[in-house]
Design an enzyme around this catalytic site. Structure first.
Site, mmCIF file in Angstrom:
data_model
loop_
_atom_site.group_PDB
_atom_site.id
_atom_site.type_symbol
_atom_site.label_atom_id
_atom_site.label_comp_id
_atom_site.label_asym_id
_atom_site.label_seq_id
_atom_site.Cartn_x
_atom_site.Cartn_y
_atom_site.Cartn_z
ATOM 1 N N GLN A 65 -9.983 -4.019 -3.656
ATOM 2 C CA GLN A 65 -11.288 -3.598 -3.138
ATOM 3 C C GLN A 65 -12.391 -3.871 -4.169
ATOM 4 O O GLN A 65 -13.479 -4.342 -3.836
ATOM 5 C CB GLN A 65 -11.257 -2.098 -2.799
ATOM 6 N N HIS A 115 -7.284 0.942 -6.489
ATOM 7 C CA HIS A 115 -7.487 0.049 -5.335
ATOM 8 C C HIS A 115 -8.155 -1.235 -5.856
ATOM 9 O O HIS A 115 -9.316 -1.526 -5.556
ATOM 10 C CB HIS A 115 -8.378 0.754 -4.308
ATOM 11 N N ASP A 168 -17.199 7.106 -2.021
ATOM 12 C CA ASP A 168 -15.971 6.963 -1.215
ATOM 13 C C ASP A 168 -15.719 8.317 -0.562
ATOM 14 O O ASP A 168 -16.359 9.318 -0.921
ATOM 15 C CB ASP A 168 -14.812 6.559 -2.158
ATOM 16 N N CYS A 220 -16.427 1.334 0.267
ATOM 17 C CA CYS A 220 -15.208 0.562 0.577
ATOM 18 C C CYS A 220 -14.781 0.725 2.029
ATOM 19 O O CYS A 220 -14.030 -0.109 2.546
ATOM 20 C CB CYS A 220 -14.082 0.956 -0.370
ATOM 21 N N ARG A 265 -13.350 -8.741 1.288
ATOM 22 C CA ARG A 265 -11.932 -8.440 1.040
ATOM 23 C C ARG A 265 -11.091 -9.690 1.338
ATOM 24 O O ARG A 265 -10.183 -10.033 0.595
ATOM 25 C CB ARG A 265 -11.474 -7.282 1.940
ATOM 26 N N ARG A 277 0.876 -1.175 0.000
ATOM 27 C CA ARG A 277 0.000 0.000 0.000
ATOM 28 C C ARG A 277 0.909 1.218 0.000
ATOM 29 O O ARG A 277 1.735 1.399 0.899
ATOM 30 C CB ARG A 277 -0.911 0.005 1.226
HETATM 31 N N1 NVA Z 1 -9.902 6.743 -1.650
HETATM 32 C C1 NVA Z 1 -9.556 6.292 -0.322
HETATM 33 C C2 NVA Z 1 -9.799 4.822 -0.193
HETATM 34 C C3 NVA Z 1 -9.540 4.262 1.180
HETATM 35 C C4 NVA Z 1 -9.718 2.782 1.254
HETATM 36 C C5 NVA Z 1 -8.105 6.634 -0.022
HETATM 37 O O1 NVA Z 1 -7.254 6.449 -0.904
HETATM 38 O O2 NVA Z 1 -7.828 7.093 1.083
HETATM 39 N N1 CP Z 2 -11.209 -0.206 2.202
HETATM 40 C C1 CP Z 2 -9.938 -0.250 2.662
HETATM 41 O O1 CP Z 2 -8.995 -0.497 1.926
HETATM 42 O O2 CP Z 2 -9.821 -0.049 3.996
HETATM 43 P P1 CP Z 2 -8.474 0.184 4.804
HETATM 44 O O3 CP Z 2 -7.926 1.530 4.393
HETATM 45 O O4 CP Z 2 -8.881 0.153 6.253
HETATM 46 O O5 CP Z 2 -7.494 -0.907 4.480
#
Ligand code: NVA
Ligand code: CP
Length: 306
Positions: A132, A129, A223, A263, A291, A102
């Site tokens: 997800q 992502h 989101d 998500c 997930r 990540r």
């Molecule tokens: N768009 C959000 C998704 C979190 C799972 C982010 O990147 O923070």
């Molecule tokens: N939806 C998702 O990826 O959640 P986290 O940021 O908690 O991993």
């Protein structure tokens, strides 16, 4: 060897095959018959951003497959002190069998993958992502609304929106996107999706009016307005996204029985109202649970053990 960096890199058949493994593994787990298909292997999990679901689902999923999950926060490893991605990739690849990352710029992930002798999975980048979306589509399949889906995306043209775009373009369903002006999806992803859509038959529409895109939709999704790394823009975004809250009046325009997906984490009172969130909590937390299963399907597929 394949990496799982984005949905754009896979065919419809490959994505559906991973999902079919995921459904099988979920059923096996629920029946108390989970098999350690990747026994003795190690999954390295590198986090340069916060996470609840991604951390827990990969760690638990790896365990269920008989793997050893290794949690590596960039706060603790040399990567966070500037060691290059390509060196980290070559070190980890000598000792681990699969890597989940990540991170921020998608190019960091690509650099890691280019130097990794083992499969790399995108656990979220600024651009995509994909894991997800596999869980989201798995949830749609379970609820019987994958066939003929009309998905409405309400909100930012962010990593989740770009992933929906690629999923629709690859699988061939209808996706309608409403973003505030100035928050549209990047042109390069729109153009790429258009080229995939030509062969898949996907219908993709772009606009700025949440009501227009939700009208008749079978799935509504959104989101956060401020993604990780964009915290400095939070105040401006709260103003710019006015009118983009998914609430009961908006959901009333969707097809009867439409799914609402998120998500998570959710910001109630911003992208979704408390009422709408709680009305769809069962679906949202099944989506979160999926997930675990979807990622196990991806790992088993990448491992070649189908
Ligand atoms: N768009 C959000 C998704 C979190 C799972 C982010 O990147 O923070
Ligand atoms: N939806 C998702 O990826 O959640 P986290 O940021 O908690 O991993």
């Amino acid at each position: 060897m394949r990496h799982f960096l984005g949905l754009k890199d896979f065919s419809k058949e490959e994505l559906l095959e991973m999902l079919s493994i995921a459904h099988r593994l979920k059923a096996d787990l629920k029946a108390g018959q989970a098999k350690p298909l990747m026994s003795g292997k190690t999954l390295a999990m590198i986090f340069e951003k916060s996470s609840t679901r991604t951390r827990v689902s990969f760690e638990v999923g790896a365990r269920q497959l008989g793997m050893h999950p290794l949690f590596l926060s960039s706060r603790d490893i040399q990567l966070g002190r500037g060691e290059p991605m390509k060196d980290t990739a070559r070190v980890i690849g000598r000792m681990c069998d699969m890597v989940m990352i990540r991170t921020f710029e998608h190019a960091r992930l690509e650099e890691f993958a280019a130097h990794s002798p083992v499969p790399v999975i995108n656990g979220l980048s600024d651009d995509f992502h994909p894991v997800q979306l596999m869980a989201d589509y798995m949830t749609m399949q379970e609820r019987g609304c994958a066939e003929g889906a009309v998905v409405a995306w309400i909100g930012d043209g962010n990593n989740m929106a770009a992933s929906w775009l690629m999923l629709a373009a690859k699988l061939g369903f209808e996706l309608r996107i409403a973003t505030p002006k100035g928050y549209e999806l990047p042109d390069r992803w729109v153009q790429m999706a258009e080229s995939f859509a030509k062969s898949s038959g996907a219908i993709i529409r772009y606009g700025h009016d949440p009501k227009a895109v939700v009208s008749g939709a079978t799935v509504v999704t959104t989101d956060v307005w401020t993604s990780m790394g964009q915290e400095a823009e939070n105040e401006k975004r709260l103003t710019d996204f006015a009118g983009f809250t998914v609430d009961e009046s908006l959901m009333a325009l969707a097809k009867e029985g439409a799914l609402f997906l998120h998500c998570l984490p959710a910001h109630r009172g911003e992208e979704v109202s408390e009422e709408t969130f709680e009305a769809h909590a069962e679906t949202i937390f099944t989506e979160a649970e999926n997930r675990l299963h979807a990622q196990k399907g991806i790992m088993v597929w990448l491992d070649g053990n189908r």
